[in-house]
Design a protein around this motif. Structure first.
Motif, PDB file in Angstrom:
ATOM      1  N   ASN A  69       5.035   5.135  -4.958  1.00 15.30           N
ATOM      2  CA  ASN A  69       6.571   5.234  -5.259  1.00 15.30           C
ATOM      3  C   ASN A  69       7.226   4.403  -6.194  1.00 15.30           C
ATOM      4  OD1 ASN A  69       6.819   7.492  -3.267  1.00 15.30           O
ATOM      5  ND2 ASN A  69       6.971   5.570  -1.813  1.00 15.30           N
ATOM      6  N   HIS A  70       6.216   3.596  -6.973  1.00 13.51           N
ATOM      7  CA  HIS A  70       6.727   2.411  -7.787  1.00 13.51           C
ATOM      8  C   HIS A  70       7.271   3.333  -9.010  1.00 13.51           C
ATOM      9  CE1 HIS A  70       6.239  -0.467 -11.042  1.00 13.51           C
ATOM     10  NE2 HIS A  70       6.557  -1.376 -10.107  1.00 13.51           N
TER      11      HIS A  70
ATOM     12  N   THR B 232       0.984  -1.342   0.186  1.00 17.67           N
ATOM     13  CA  THR B 232      -0.064   0.068  -0.060  1.00 17.67           C
ATOM     14  C   THR B 232       0.773   1.245   0.064  1.00 17.67           C
ATOM     15  OG1 THR B 232      -1.740  -1.286   1.192  1.00 17.67           O
ATOM     16  CG2 THR B 232      -1.931   1.222   1.122  1.00 17.67           C
ATOM     17  N   GLU B 233       1.807   1.376   1.057  1.00 23.63           N
ATOM     18  CA  GLU B 233       2.610   2.487   0.978  1.00 23.63           C
ATOM     19  C   GLU B 233       3.691   2.816  -0.186  1.00 23.63           C
ATOM     20  OE1 GLU B 233       1.476   4.687   3.330  1.00 23.63           O
ATOM     21  OE2 GLU B 233       0.268   2.982   4.080  1.00 23.63           O
TER      22      GLU B 233
ATOM     23  N   LEU C 287      10.696  -5.220  -1.122  1.00 27.32           N
ATOM     24  CA  LEU C 287       9.501  -6.062  -0.600  1.00 27.32           C
ATOM     25  C   LEU C 287       9.810  -6.682   0.762  1.00 27.32           C
ATOM     26  CD1 LEU C 287       8.563  -8.398  -3.942  1.00 27.32           C
ATOM     27  CD2 LEU C 287       7.245  -6.600  -2.658  1.00 27.32           C
ATOM     28  N   SER C 288      11.029  -7.045   1.166  1.00 26.97           N
ATOM     29  CA  SER C 288      11.283  -7.827   2.248  1.00 26.97           C
ATOM     30  C   SER C 288      10.607  -6.927   3.583  1.00 26.97           C
ATOM     31  CB  SER C 288      12.694  -7.960   2.399  1.00 26.97           C
ATOM     32  OG  SER C 288      13.379  -6.736   2.805  1.00 26.97           O
TER      33      SER C 288
ATOM     34  N   ILE D 171       1.913  -1.144 -11.069  1.00 32.83           N
ATOM     35  CA  ILE D 171       1.931  -1.898  -9.794  1.00 32.83           C
ATOM     36  C   ILE D 171       0.650  -2.193  -9.330  1.00 32.83           C
ATOM     37  CG2 ILE D 171       2.003  -0.179  -7.990  1.00 32.83           C
ATOM     38  CD1 ILE D 171       3.833  -2.037  -6.470  1.00 32.83           C
ATOM     39  N   LEU D 172      -0.430  -1.693  -9.562  1.00 32.88           N
ATOM     40  CA  LEU D 172      -1.955  -2.032  -9.429  1.00 32.88           C
ATOM     41  C   LEU D 172      -2.395  -3.133 -10.201  1.00 32.88           C
ATOM     42  CD1 LEU D 172      -3.219   1.662  -8.278  1.00 32.88           C
ATOM     43  CD2 LEU D 172      -2.682  -0.441  -6.772  1.00 32.88           C
ATOM     44  N   MET D 173      -1.667  -3.233 -11.350  1.00 36.22           N
ATOM     45  CA  MET D 173      -2.002  -4.590 -12.176  1.00 36.22           C
ATOM     46  C   MET D 173      -1.893  -5.882 -11.474  1.00 36.22           C
ATOM     47  SD  MET D 173      -0.338  -3.185 -15.774  1.00 36.22           S
ATOM     48  CE  MET D 173      -0.502  -5.051 -16.593  1.00 36.22           C
TER      49      MET D 173
END
Length: 100
Positions: A37-38, A32-33, A73-74, A45-47
């Motif tokens: 920033n992607h 979400t956060e 991701l970690s 990213i929402l795909m």
């Protein structure tokens, strides 16, 4: 890693708390956060919201060019997929790679 949650079945694109979840490699992430920033834009990213991102990373191979995506991701890890769900994803990815 302590298992925060075991997600069995299809992830919903957002949970009741309006968080955006996705999975990769059998793990579930709350992104979400990070969406705003992607580097490829929030629409990209929402795909993958609510599902596995393996197919998208296969398409957008730059995710494998450095450790940065996995390091990011970690910090967003919230749980694990049920092993049977990851097995289905792995099988789908095998079919995709065989077709290319």
């Amino acid at each position: 890693m302590s298992q925060v949650a075991n997600f069995n079945g299809q992830l919903s694109p957002s949970n009741p708390n309006k968080r955006i979840w996705m999975s990769y490699g059998g793990l579930v992430y709350d992104v979400t956060e990070f969406v705003a920033n992607h580097p490829g834009g929030s629409e990209k990213i929402l795909m993958g919201a609510g599902g596995a991102i393996e197919p998208y990373w296969y398409l957008y191979r730059q995710h494998f060019a450095s450790d940065l995506p996995l390091n990011l991701l970690s910090k967003m890890l919230i749980g694990q997929l049920h092993p049977a769900d990851q097995d289905r994803i792995d099988e789908q990815m095998e079919n995709v790679t065989e077709q290319t």
